[in-house]
Every structure is written in structure tokens, then in C-alpha cells.
Design an enzyme around this catalytic site. Structure first.
Site, mmCIF file in Angstrom:
data_model
loop_
_atom_site.group_PDB
_atom_site.id
_atom_site.type_symbol
_atom_site.label_atom_id
_atom_site.label_comp_id
_atom_site.label_asym_id
_atom_site.label_seq_id
_atom_site.Cartn_x
_atom_site.Cartn_y
_atom_site.Cartn_z
ATOM 1 C CG HIS A 197 5.750 -5.986 -1.462
ATOM 2 N ND1 HIS A 197 4.953 -5.275 -2.322
ATOM 3 C CD2 HIS A 197 5.297 -7.257 -1.466
ATOM 4 C CE1 HIS A 197 4.029 -6.088 -2.807
ATOM 5 N NE2 HIS A 197 4.223 -7.291 -2.315
ATOM 6 C CG ASP B 12 6.340 -15.043 0.301
ATOM 7 O OD1 ASP B 12 5.467 -15.916 0.241
ATOM 8 O OD2 ASP B 12 6.538 -14.208 -0.594
HETATM 9 N N1 COA Z 1 17.171 -8.250 0.986
HETATM 10 C C1 COA Z 1 18.166 -7.376 0.867
HETATM 11 N N2 COA Z 1 18.067 -6.293 0.080
HETATM 12 C C2 COA Z 1 16.938 -6.095 -0.575
HETATM 13 C C3 COA Z 1 15.845 -6.978 -0.477
HETATM 14 C C4 COA Z 1 16.004 -8.104 0.338
HETATM 15 N N3 COA Z 1 15.012 -8.978 0.472
HETATM 16 N N4 COA Z 1 14.831 -6.535 -1.235
HETATM 17 C C5 COA Z 1 15.258 -5.410 -1.797
HETATM 18 N N5 COA Z 1 16.520 -5.143 -1.404
HETATM 19 C C6 COA Z 1 17.332 -3.995 -1.807
HETATM 20 C C7 COA Z 1 17.821 -4.210 -3.232
HETATM 21 O O1 COA Z 1 19.042 -4.895 -3.266
HETATM 22 C C8 COA Z 1 17.927 -2.800 -3.722
HETATM 23 O O2 COA Z 1 19.102 -2.245 -3.187
HETATM 24 P P1 COA Z 1 20.021 -1.279 -4.075
HETATM 25 O O3 COA Z 1 19.142 -0.098 -4.400
HETATM 26 O O4 COA Z 1 21.161 -0.990 -3.187
HETATM 27 O O5 COA Z 1 20.365 -2.066 -5.298
HETATM 28 C C9 COA Z 1 16.757 -2.108 -3.053
HETATM 29 O O6 COA Z 1 16.501 -2.852 -1.854
HETATM 30 C C10 COA Z 1 15.509 -2.079 -3.923
HETATM 31 O O7 COA Z 1 15.176 -3.419 -4.233
HETATM 32 P P2 COA Z 1 14.657 -3.949 -5.603
HETATM 33 O O8 COA Z 1 15.067 -5.382 -5.766
HETATM 34 O O9 COA Z 1 15.014 -3.008 -6.712
HETATM 35 O O10 COA Z 1 13.108 -3.875 -5.370
HETATM 36 P P3 COA Z 1 12.024 -4.465 -6.321
HETATM 37 O O11 COA Z 1 10.811 -3.665 -6.104
HETATM 38 O O12 COA Z 1 12.520 -4.629 -7.696
HETATM 39 O O13 COA Z 1 11.841 -5.958 -5.750
HETATM 40 C C11 COA Z 1 11.242 -7.741 -4.393
HETATM 41 C C12 COA Z 1 10.873 -6.324 -4.857
HETATM 42 C C13 COA Z 1 10.095 -8.292 -3.561
HETATM 43 C C14 COA Z 1 11.443 -8.635 -5.617
HETATM 44 C C15 COA Z 1 12.542 -7.678 -3.567
HETATM 45 O O14 COA Z 1 12.323 -6.904 -2.408
HETATM 46 C C16 COA Z 1 13.057 -9.049 -3.212
HETATM 47 O O15 COA Z 1 13.770 -9.660 -4.008
HETATM 48 N N6 COA Z 1 12.710 -9.583 -2.002
HETATM 49 C C17 COA Z 1 13.100 -10.929 -1.640
HETATM 50 C C18 COA Z 1 12.179 -11.933 -2.288
HETATM 51 C C19 COA Z 1 10.836 -11.983 -1.656
HETATM 52 O O16 COA Z 1 10.686 -12.000 -0.452
HETATM 53 N N7 COA Z 1 9.801 -12.024 -2.510
HETATM 54 C C20 COA Z 1 8.428 -12.103 -2.079
HETATM 55 C C21 COA Z 1 7.693 -10.860 -2.358
HETATM 56 S S1 COA Z 1 6.064 -10.886 -1.661
#
Ligand code: COA
Length: 369
Positions: free
Chosen positions: A255, A306
Site C-alpha cells: 500500500h 482487496d
Molecule cells: N507484490 C510484490 N512486490 C510488491 C508489491 C506486491 N503487491 N507491492 C509493492 N511491492 C514492492 C515493489 O516491487 C517495490 O519493490 P522494489 O523497491 O524492489 O522495486 C516496493 O515493494 C515498493 O513498491 P511500490 O510499487 O513502489 O509501492 P507504491 O507505493 O508505488 O505502490 C501499490 C503501492 C498498492 C500500487 C503496490 O503495493 C501494488 O502494486 N500492490 C498490488 C496491487 C494492489 O493490491 N492494489 C490495491 C491497493 S489498495
């Protein structure tokens, strides 16, 4: 780049909901309390008016929602003429936009008209989703019933059968938990749109587009797709390990704001455990728990709203591609609350970009390129 994804940026003032120390509150009330003791209609009132309703105020809101739940026949015709295989979020985005065409007050920007439109939007969204489920399966839409709560009415309209009490209570709680969430992507999109003084329908259509994406509301559907693909508890470990090795994201985890856990997830986890027991399909809960353990231990990432909502909705007999539309049914209350708040004290939202393109480039005539 600085400011990527606007992380940590405070982009608006709002008195609706907030996240402090991993606690989510609506108008100052902890969602844990609301999930245990309140209901979706009370929460709609709370988000719009800033306080819990008295009994008569709640009754009045319920009556208004019931009186506005039916949808124009032109929109039903539009749905009937739509391809059956489109994603329900695409259909719903279009149908909500079409509602504006049949609302005489669509362009009325007075506060009273905007509140009436908010009521119509919240009242009609469940009817649209259920109508589409019927239409795409070759059935006539089921008319909404007066005196039913949003959760009860939606489940009733979906199948035309009386839903059982446990299903209604579970959906109601899920609607409470999804109703608002500060400046999440779809709410921000809605506020950006109406900050141009565009109308409330345009605001919620923008929000619908943002919610549809798998990094936002679309994640719950992806979680169920993953559970179905895995198929059984014994296959969880190798499947998740493989995904993590390939650096693929596991939907329903992580998140932007909560780094120590999403306070909504524990409620949905409990509901998932209870409902899968009732349906006799405990494997969905057991698989979810196993995925949860692996992702937490290997990546330190916790489940978000979710993750367990997928097995909850599945246990309620809801088709997978309607999971995100259910999110929209609930979040419509938060979107409209934010839109009304934006209008109250509006300023155009227009940030700047850090420019990374070329500079001082001479124009070359087409014959010389
Ligand atoms: N599975 C695996 N790795 C994940 C992850 C996941 N669901 N969510 C984040 N990470 C990892 C990223 O790959 C990143 O790793 P890195 O630093 O090695 O590149 C790190 O954790 C930080 O993630 P990031 O995507 O930069 O965080 P964000 O704040 O931009 O994104 C979300 C937040 C919610 C978009 C992201 O966690 C995600 O894509 N989750 C899955 C989708 C989801 O469940 N969305 C609903 C949100 S309520």
C-alpha cells in the site's frame, strides 16, 4: 525523480477521512467501530453531512435512496445494446456517464442540486451493476425494492431471489469498509475533474476510470483470478515463490500509505474465514492465509483491503468481474462527499511537471527532415 506518484504530497485539505498511525477514520470515527456497529446508509450520511444521523435523518436518507434507485429505461436500452463480453467496469463507467444525459439537473451547479445528484448516483449504482449482470446473462433487470438496504437490494437484484441474512450483513460491512479512503487515486481523479468546475457526473466518471486499474480497485478481481489459478493449498508455495522470483507483484499486497498493515484487511479476513466455512469452500480462505504468510515473511508486505475481499465476495456468489463494481457501489459515497467538499472551497488543481525533454531545439521544415 522527485515526487514520483505524488508520494507523501499533501494535495488537498479535507475533513472527510484520514489515515493516522495506520488508523482509518471517517469524520473522526475509527472504521473498526463503524465496521462493528454501523451500516452503509449511516456511513453515507456521515460522509456527506459530517455527523452520524439521528433516527429520522437516517430514515429520510433511506427513503430518498429508495425513491432514486431505479434507472432510466434509455440507460437499460443502452446496456441491452452493449456487447455482452465487455468488462463490467467499462460498462458501468459508460452507464454512469449516460445517467447524466437523463438528469435534468445535470448542469445545475447549486449545492442543493449537487446533493440531489449525489443521492441519485449512490442510489442508482447498485441497480446498474445488478442490471448488467442480468442483461449479460440474457435476463430482464430486476427492479429495486423499497425498504431494503443497499446491500440487501443489490444481492436481491442480482438474482431476483431473497438473499440470506448473513450475506446481507457481510456485504454491508464490506460496503462500510470501502466507502472512503482519503486521497486515493480515484477520489483524487474526481477532485481534479470537478476542480475545473465540471459537473458531478464528470467527476465520478473520472473516478470510475481510475478505480478500474489493477493497482487500485481492480486488484480484488486479480486476487480471485490468482486464487483460482493456484487452485489448491498445496500449490500455493511454489506459485507464489515463482512469482516473487520473477519479481512479479502479488495482487492485494502493499500500500502507498500503510506500511504496517491496512486496518480494513483484518475485518475482511475474519469475514472470509466465516463465510468460506458456511459455503464449505474453506480452501479459498486457507489459500489466502498461506499466501499472506509467504508474502509477509519474504517481502514484508501486508495484505490490503482487496486481498481478503476477493474470497468474501466469491463466497457471496458474486462473479469475479463484479468485484470492482462492488467497490464502486461503496466508493460512490466517498467520491460524492469529496466532490461536494471540493465545490465548497474550490481552487483549480494544476500541478507542474519536472521537465526532462530536450531544450532549444530548432524547427526543421518537413522537406529537410
Ligand atoms: N507484490 C510484490 N512486490 C510488491 C508489491 C506486491 N503487491 N507491492 C509493492 N511491492 C514492492 C515493489 O516491487 C517495490 O519493490 P522494489 O523497491 O524492489 O522495486 C516496493 O515493494 C515498493 O513498491 P511500490 O510499487 O513502489 O509501492 P507504491 O507505493 O508505488 O505502490 C501499490 C503501492 C498498492 C500500487 C503496490 O503495493 C501494488 O502494486 N500492490 C498490488 C496491487 C494492489 O493490491 N492494489 C490495491 C491497493 S489498495
Amino acid at each position: 525523480m522527485s515526487g514520483a506518484g505524488l508520494e507523501g504530497v499533501v494535495a488537498a485539505q479535507s475533513g472527510i477521512s484520514t489515515i493516522i498511525d495506520a488508523e482509518l477514520t471517517y469524520r473522526g470515527i475509527n472504521i473498526d467501530e463503524l465496521a462493528e456497529h454501523s451500516n452503509f446508509e449511516e456511513v453515507i450520511y456521515l460522509l456527506w453531512y459530517g455527523k452520524l444521523p439521528r433516527r429520522e435523518e437516517l430514515e429520510e436518507l433511506k427513503e430518498k435512496l429508495a425513491a432514486n434507485a431505479s434507472i432510466p429505461s434509455e440507460v437499460v436500452t443502452l446496456m441491452k445494446n452493449s456487447p455482452r463480453n465487455v468488462h463490467p467496469m467499462a460498462l458501468l463507467r459508460t452507464a454512469i456517464s449516460a445517467l447524466a444525459l437523463y438528469d435534468d439537473e445535470a448542469q445545475d451547479m447549486s449545492e442543493a442540486a449537487n446533493l440531489r445528484k449525489a443521492i441519485r448516483l449512490v442510489a442508482k449504482t447498485p441497480t446498474l451493476v445488478a442490471a448488467w449482470e442480468n442483461i449479460r446473462n440474457g435476463r430482464e433487470p430486476v427492479a429495486p425494492r423499497e425498504g431494503y438496504t443497499t446491500a440487501q437490494n443489490f444481492l436481491y437484484m442480482l438474482t431476483g431471489k431473497e438473499p440470506d441474512k448473513i450475506a446481507v450483513e457481510a456485504l454491508d460491512k464490506a460496503l462500510v469498509l470501502h466507502a472512503d479512503h482519503e486521497l486515493n487515486a480515484s477520489t483524487f481523479a474526481a477532485r481534479v475533474t470537478v476542480a475545473t468546475l465540471s459537473d458531478i457526473y464528470s467527476g465520478v466518471v473520472s473516478a470510475m476510470g481510475a478505480l478500474k486499474g489493477p493497482l487500485h480497485g481492480g486488484a480484488n478481481e486479480q486476487v480471485m483470478a490468482m486464487l483460482e489459478e493456484i487452485g489448491s493449498v498445496d500449490k500455493v508455495e511454489s506459485y507464489i515463490q515463482d512469482k516473487l522470483n520473477k519479481k512479479e507483484k502479488i495482487m492485494g499486497f502493499g500500500h502507498r500509505v500503510y506500511k504496517n498493515g491496512d486496518p480494513r484487511a483484518k475485518h475482511l479476513r475474519k469475514m472470509s474465514e466465516q463465510l468460506t466455512k458456511i459455503t464449505g469452500e474453506e480452501k479459498w480462505y486457507q489459500m489466502s492465509v498461506k499466501i499472506d504468510e509467504i508474502v509477509v515473511s519474504q517481502k514484508g508486505l501486508l495484505p490490503n483491503v482487496d486481498f481478503y475481499s476477493a474470497s468474501v465476495y466469491h463466497s457471496l456468489g458474486i462473479p469475479r468481474d463484479l468485484f470492482t463494481p462492488i467497490f464502486a457501489i461503496s466508493r460512490m459515497s466517498g467520491w460524492t462527499a469529496h466532490i461536494l467538499e471540493q465545490y465548497e472551497n474550490n481552487r483549480l488543481i494544476r500541478p507542474r511537471a519536472e521537465y526532462t525533454g530536450p531544450q532549444h531545439v530548432a524547427y526543421v521544415p518537413i522537406e529537410s527532415r
